[in-house]
Design an enzyme around this catalytic site. Structure first.
Site, PDB file in Angstrom:
ATOM      1  N   CYS A 141      -8.909   7.235   7.561  1.00 53.28           N
ATOM      2  CA  CYS A 141     -10.143   7.504   8.300  1.00 53.28           C
ATOM      3  C   CYS A 141     -11.101   6.318   8.209  1.00 53.28           C
ATOM      4  O   CYS A 141     -11.131   5.610   7.211  1.00 53.28           O
ATOM      5  CB  CYS A 141     -10.851   8.714   7.720  1.00 53.28           C
ATOM      6  SG  CYS A 141      -9.833  10.168   7.664  1.00 53.28           S
TER       7      CYS A 141
ATOM      8  N   ARG B 185      -5.856   0.923  10.431  1.00 56.05           N
ATOM      9  CA  ARG B 185      -5.626   1.772   9.265  1.00 56.05           C
ATOM     10  C   ARG B 185      -4.874   3.044   9.625  1.00 56.05           C
ATOM     11  O   ARG B 185      -4.440   3.773   8.739  1.00 56.05           O
ATOM     12  CB  ARG B 185      -6.964   2.184   8.657  1.00 56.05           C
ATOM     13  CG  ARG B 185      -7.647   1.051   7.980  1.00 56.05           C
ATOM     14  CD  ARG B 185      -9.087   1.405   7.777  1.00 56.05           C
ATOM     15  NE  ARG B 185      -9.721   0.359   7.020  1.00 56.05           N
ATOM     16  CZ  ARG B 185      -9.892   0.394   5.714  1.00 56.05           C
ATOM     17  NH1 ARG B 185      -9.498   1.428   5.021  1.00 56.05           N
ATOM     18  NH2 ARG B 185     -10.458  -0.592   5.097  1.00 56.05           N
TER      19      ARG B 185
ATOM     20  N   TRP C 143      -7.761  10.641  10.379  1.00 57.10           N
ATOM     21  CA  TRP C 143      -6.344  10.788  10.074  1.00 57.10           C
ATOM     22  C   TRP C 143      -6.230  12.156   9.408  1.00 57.10           C
ATOM     23  O   TRP C 143      -6.741  12.370   8.317  1.00 57.10           O
ATOM     24  CB  TRP C 143      -5.885   9.669   9.138  1.00 57.10           C
ATOM     25  CG  TRP C 143      -4.416   9.591   8.945  1.00 57.10           C
ATOM     26  CD1 TRP C 143      -3.485   9.139   9.831  1.00 57.10           C
ATOM     27  CD2 TRP C 143      -3.674   9.940   7.759  1.00 57.10           C
ATOM     28  NE1 TRP C 143      -2.238   9.190   9.285  1.00 57.10           N
ATOM     29  CE2 TRP C 143      -2.324   9.675   8.021  1.00 57.10           C
ATOM     30  CE3 TRP C 143      -4.034  10.454   6.512  1.00 57.10           C
ATOM     31  CZ2 TRP C 143      -1.325   9.904   7.082  1.00 57.10           C
ATOM     32  CZ3 TRP C 143      -3.044  10.680   5.584  1.00 57.10           C
ATOM     33  CH2 TRP C 143      -1.709  10.410   5.870  1.00 57.10           C
TER      34      TRP C 143
ATOM     35  N   GLU D 146      12.386  -3.029  -0.953  1.00 58.38           N
ATOM     36  CA  GLU D 146      11.304  -3.409  -0.048  1.00 58.38           C
ATOM     37  C   GLU D 146      11.863  -3.651   1.364  1.00 58.38           C
ATOM     38  O   GLU D 146      11.246  -3.254   2.360  1.00 58.38           O
ATOM     39  CB  GLU D 146      10.597  -4.658  -0.602  1.00 58.38           C
ATOM     40  CG  GLU D 146       9.519  -5.252   0.262  1.00 58.38           C
ATOM     41  CD  GLU D 146       8.376  -4.296   0.621  1.00 58.38           C
ATOM     42  OE1 GLU D 146       8.287  -3.191   0.058  1.00 58.38           O
ATOM     43  OE2 GLU D 146       7.594  -4.661   1.513  1.00 58.38           O
TER      44      GLU D 146
ATOM     45  N   LYS E 106      10.650  -1.579   4.670  1.00 57.94           N
ATOM     46  CA  LYS E 106      10.141  -2.225   5.891  1.00 57.94           C
ATOM     47  C   LYS E 106      10.909  -1.719   7.103  1.00 57.94           C
ATOM     48  O   LYS E 106      10.337  -1.386   8.123  1.00 57.94           O
ATOM     49  CB  LYS E 106      10.291  -3.758   5.835  1.00 57.94           C
ATOM     50  CG  LYS E 106       9.355  -4.517   4.977  1.00 57.94           C
ATOM     51  CD  LYS E 106       7.927  -4.559   5.435  1.00 57.94           C
ATOM     52  CE  LYS E 106       7.152  -3.409   4.872  1.00 57.94           C
ATOM     53  NZ  LYS E 106       6.562  -3.556   3.584  1.00 57.94           N
TER      54      LYS E 106
ATOM     55  N   GLU F 223      10.034   1.944   7.960  1.00 61.08           N
ATOM     56  CA  GLU F 223       8.647   2.099   8.420  1.00 61.08           C
ATOM     57  C   GLU F 223       8.461   1.728   9.883  1.00 61.08           C
ATOM     58  O   GLU F 223       7.784   2.421  10.614  1.00 61.08           O
ATOM     59  CB  GLU F 223       7.736   1.130   7.644  1.00 61.08           C
ATOM     60  CG  GLU F 223       7.185   1.637   6.367  1.00 61.08           C
ATOM     61  CD  GLU F 223       6.301   0.590   5.724  1.00 61.08           C
ATOM     62  OE1 GLU F 223       5.133   0.876   5.512  1.00 61.08           O
ATOM     63  OE2 GLU F 223       6.772  -0.544   5.457  1.00 61.08           O
TER      64      GLU F 223
ATOM     65  N   LYS G 157      -2.844   2.592   7.030  1.00 62.01           N
ATOM     66  CA  LYS G 157      -2.853   1.344   6.272  1.00 62.01           C
ATOM     67  C   LYS G 157      -3.319   1.552   4.839  1.00 62.01           C
ATOM     68  O   LYS G 157      -2.746   1.019   3.915  1.00 62.01           O
ATOM     69  CB  LYS G 157      -3.764   0.327   6.972  1.00 62.01           C
ATOM     70  CG  LYS G 157      -3.843  -1.022   6.283  1.00 62.01           C
ATOM     71  CD  LYS G 157      -2.505  -1.732   6.318  1.00 62.01           C
ATOM     72  CE  LYS G 157      -2.488  -3.021   5.530  1.00 62.01           C
ATOM     73  NZ  LYS G 157      -1.104  -3.471   5.268  1.00 62.01           N
TER      74      LYS G 157
HETATM   75  C1  F6R Z   1       4.310  -0.359   3.061  1.00 58.85           C
HETATM   76  C2  F6R Z   1       2.926  -0.168   2.672  1.00 58.85           C
HETATM   77  C3  F6R Z   1       2.601   0.923   1.702  1.00 58.85           C
HETATM   78  C4  F6R Z   1       1.560   0.420   0.692  1.00 58.85           C
HETATM   79  C5  F6R Z   1       1.102   1.568  -0.214  1.00 58.85           C
HETATM   80  C6  F6R Z   1       0.146   1.104  -1.277  1.00 58.85           C
HETATM   81  O1  F6R Z   1       4.457  -1.382   3.978  1.00 58.85           O
HETATM   82  O2  F6R Z   1       2.055  -0.864   3.122  1.00 58.85           O
HETATM   83  O3  F6R Z   1       3.733   1.389   1.060  1.00 58.85           O
HETATM   84  O4  F6R Z   1       2.128  -0.603  -0.051  1.00 58.85           O
HETATM   85  O5  F6R Z   1       0.485   2.560   0.566  1.00 58.85           O
HETATM   86  O6  F6R Z   1      -0.996   0.533  -0.730  1.00 58.85           O
HETATM   87  P1  F6R Z   1      -1.907  -0.442  -1.569  1.00 58.85           P
HETATM   88  O7  F6R Z   1      -1.115  -1.654  -1.888  1.00 58.85           O
HETATM   89  O8  F6R Z   1      -3.074  -0.733  -0.664  1.00 58.85           O
HETATM   90  O9  F6R Z   1      -2.316   0.307  -2.802  1.00 58.85           O
END
Ligand code: F6R
Length: 611
Positions: A2, A27, A75, A484, A488, A491, A606
């Site tokens: 949000c 986001r 969201w 990872e 990717k 996702e 995001k």
């Molecule tokens: C994957 C992705 C998420 C973030 C996760 C943690 O591409 O972006 O898996 O890595 O939501 O987010 P942060 O790093 O902001 O704590």
């Protein structure tokens, strides 16, 4: 997740609100809305499900304008994503609230407010806030006083923005568990959940702290802390290039961010390396003394950041000789943890606002860790403010929902941590540190070489366009790289992808392998290479199609059923950083071929600021 934007000015602020929402679009959200006080003094609202563009065209049609307003991208957490549940929420026709976060006691409050005669028009937890505030406003007569009273009844997390036609000289804000920043202008002021939303109108910001309430007028800002005392919050000038919200020559933010990696890795190293060693002071003035006492490391993070932590575990145990555990924050925060003596608690996060990671940090504070360290990309985030030590990654704003440059800069920061711990503990030989410091300096060039392989990887991506399932394999510190890579791919291309440590294949997943299942493998030329080659034979023998990213000297042949992509040579320890790049590019090209929304993949946000 949000987003909140608010503005009070002497000019029409609707364009500012809409531009702010667009800047927060990355986001993730499912609906958007705004409330503006019009020239007749009436509070008018527009809401739309879907993109901010829908709201924008509705606003054009309605010719809605005014000098005071709040706006929101939602969201969904409580209540379906639809117009009725979109913010702002109203109580009567003169009070509007937008909210980020979750109100945990919303059911009890809703029952009580209904009994008091309030009628609810949405399924959201947010609507209880606006009715509660309305009740307090009727009782107390002043919006600021009413908000201070209302928040006392709220349990959970919130970032709130409030406007009322009864007192049209102010926007009110309240922060508890969800970030808010006040943007300062000349004779006009703004509010947002992220400064990025306001970069078009100001570069001066005041970050609200936990428990703060702010009264934002056109020419003044007054803040009270949790205890109710009037406080001054520091005003920070923001210097980061405004160009970050621009895709430049690239088709997607994700591709731009992948290509930024040599530059941002370089930036993350800047000022942190002496001739032949890492400057421990980069972690803070007390770090040297603290690190010398560390006998155990506990890393906690989510998603991609968790994968960075998994790589670091191999490094910290091997190079610094310190036991290291890694756990996803959503599990760690609810588990009874036995804390080893002299344990350093490390969180990793791009945003620094991830709810699970923050909650884990807050729990850890009471659990007896030696100290907490945040590896984070946002210097003003809650995670950084609440940790004892910080090392900022210098990735710059990451707009693509799928994390790329944040991950590689996290790995660089974690290598700096490993070397610092190793030296502070006396476990790392000076020549090994010198060699790795030299290799780190060469890393941006190596990353550039990996990026130059893009056309080759684009061709390899064609093998995946029609596939439904994929396996990713790696051994040792390449196993988290495989994880990872799989994350990717799933996702952004929506192909089901799983990662396995290659040695585990024969214990089950081999049953899945057939000619429809591409198997992606990362194979630097390290001591596990021969074992990995045997695992690859197991795949070939079942007709599986192999895509191998390997060092030129690894002795793996291109040919029948095996696509070999030769990688630049790199020191073993740094290979996870380099081998991540082709996997990012692979996912990107597969997603483009499949026509998905690369920068804003479905169902994802995001920054996950709710549990
Ligand atoms: C994957 C992705 C998420 C973030 C996760 C943690 O591409 O972006 O898996 O890595 O939501 O987010 P942060 O790093 O902001 O704590």
């Amino acid at each position: 997740m949000c987003g909140i934007v608010g503005a009070i000015a002497e000019r029409n602020i609707t364009a500012i609100l809409l531009e702010g929402l667009k800047r927060l679009e990355y986001r993730g959200y499912d609906s958007a809305g705004l409330a503006v006080l019009d020239a007749s003094g009436a509070l008018r609202r527009l809401r739309r499900s879907g993109k901010v563009a829908e709201l924008e065209s509705a606003q054009r049609e309605a010719e809605l304008g005014g000098r005071l307003g709040i706006a929101h991208t939602r969201w969904a957490t409580h209540g379906a994503p639809c117009e009725r549940n979109a913010h702002p929420h109203f109580s009567g026709d003169d009070l509007a609230v937008v909210h980020n976060g979750i109100i945990e006691n919303h059911e009890a409050l809703r029952r009580q407010l209904k009994a008091d005669g309030y009628v609810f028009s949405s399924d959201t937890d947010t609507e209880v806030i606006v009715h509660l505030l309305h009740q307090k406003l009727d009782e107390l007569g002043d919006l600021t006083v009413a908000l201070k009273a209302a928040v006392k009844a709220l349990h959970g997390a919130y970032g709130l923005a409030v406007v009322s036609a009864r007192q049209p000289d102010r926007i009110l804000a309240a922060r508890s568990g969800s970030p808010l920043v006040v943007g300062l202008g000349l004779g006009e002021n703004f509010l947002a959940s992220d400064q990025l939303a306001l970069r078009q109108v100001t570069d001066r910001f005041m970050y609200l702290e936990e428990g703060d309430i702010a009264e934002i007028r056109r020419d003044s800002v007054q803040v009270w802390n949790q205890a109710g005392d009037a406080v001054n919050r520091e005003v920070v000038q923001y210097h980061e290039g405004a160009e970050a919200a621009d895709k430049g020559e690239f088709r997607h933010f994700m591709l731009k961010e992948i290509h930024e990696q040599p530059k941002v890795v370089q930036r993350t190293l800047e000022g942190r390396l002496a001739q032949d060693h890492v400057l421990i002071e980069a972690f803070g003035p007390t770090a040297a003394e603290l690190f010398a006492r560390v006998r155990n490391v506990q890393i906690v993070a989510c998603g991609t950041s968790y994968h960075a932590g998994m790589v670091a575990r191999y490094w910290i145990e091997e190079l610094a000789g310190i036991p290291c555990q890694v756990e996803v924050a959503s599990e760690f925060r609810y588990r009874k943890v036995v804390v080893q003596p002299d344990s350093l608690f490390v969180t990793i996060s791009q945003s620094g606002e991830t709810a699970d990671t923050l909650a884990a940090l807050r729990n850890a504070k009471a659990a007896g860790y030696l100290a907490s360290l945040a590896i984070c990309n946002v210097g003003t985030s809650s995670l950084v403010r609440e940790s004892d030590l910080t090392l900022l990654t210098q990735a710059g704003p990451e707009i693509g929902v799928a994390s790329t440059k944040a991950f590689t800069t996290q790995l660089v920061a974690l290598m700096l941590l490993t070397l610092s711990l190793g030296r502070a503990r006396g476990a790392l030989a000076a020549d090994v540190e010198r060699e790795l410091v030299d290799e780190l300096r060469r890393l941006p060039t190596r990353l550039g070489e990996a990026l130059a392989m893009d056309p080759t990887i684009e061709k390899v991506a064609e093998n995946f366009a029609e596939k439904q399932h994929t396996l990713f394999l790696g051994r040792g510190e390449q196993y988290p790289v495989a994880m990872e890579g799989a994350l990717k791919l799933k996702e952004i291309s929506y192909i089901h992808a799983e990662a396995y440590p290659a040695g585990e294949l024969k214990h089950g997943p081999l049953a899945l392998v057939d000619s429809h299942m591409p198997v992606v493998t990362v194979a630097p030329n390290n001591e596990l290479l021969e074992k990995l080659k045997s695992n690859l034979q197991e795949v070939r023998a079942r007709g599986g199609e192999l895509i191998v990213f390997a060092d030129g000297s690894a002795g793996i042949e291109d040919g029948e059923g095996t696509v070999l992509v030769k990688m630049p040579h790199i020191h073993d320890a740094l290979s996870p950083i380099l081998y991540t790049v082709p996997l990012q590019l692979l996912s990107y090209h597969v997603a483009v071929l499949r026509g998905t929304d690369v920068d804003q993949p479905r169902n994802l946000a995001k920054s996950v600021t709710v549990e």
